[in-house]
Write an enzyme that holds these catalytic residues in place. Sequence first.
Site, short mmCIF file in Angstrom:
data_model
loop_
_atom_site.label_atom_id
_atom_site.label_comp_id
_atom_site.label_asym_id
_atom_site.label_seq_id
_atom_site.Cartn_x
_atom_site.Cartn_y
_atom_site.Cartn_z
N GLY A 11 0.83 -1.06 -0.08
CA GLY A 11 -0.21 0.24 -0.30
C GLY A 11 0.75 0.90 0.25
CB CYS A 12 0.61 4.65 1.93
SG CYS A 12 0.99 5.79 1.45
CG PHE A 13 6.09 4.42 -1.05
CD1 PHE A 13 5.30 5.67 -0.61
CD2 PHE A 13 6.02 4.61 -2.34
CE1 PHE A 13 5.84 7.37 -1.10
CE2 PHE A 13 6.24 5.48 -3.38
CZ PHE A 13 5.90 6.65 -2.77
#
Length: 176
Positions: A11-13
Amino acid sequence: MTIEKATFAGGCFWCMVQPFDQLPGIVEVKSGYMGGTIDQPTYEQVKTGQSGHLEVVQITYDTELFSYKQLLELYWPQIDPTDAGGQFQDRGSQYTTAIFFHTEEQKKLAESSRKDVEESGRFQQPIVTSIRPAEPFHCAEEDHQDFYKKQPEAYKKDRKESGRDEFIVKNWDIGR
């Protein structure tokens, strides 16, 4: 010292750096992109979901101090491995989960760890996290590196609003 790389999409890094950062044997954690069709993609291109890239973290580590198996044990509890549409509030193919292996040994260990998660009975839905060969890594822009350190309030707010921490506590038996 034996240095290797590990690459995970979760997902969002922004939310995937901190769990791995500053552990003994971890040399570096970089946010970036992997798996797409554009050479040197930008965040603006990747976030559309049209480039085929996933947001990833690439971890450089000393195998004598921290094993790939330990990295996998840290990776799984950061994600919802049953969500094929993204992760938490971040929706789209660019936010799906994947383990990108760099060696055959990493592939074998990743497959074994995925099987362990599948057989754990922890989740009722199928595990959809893919295990894929590593492709060229494209480092994200500087403002995305170490976001949790550079923008701690924004990072905490984003994590809280995403529902990631609630999911982790509920499904992985890990307190935060």
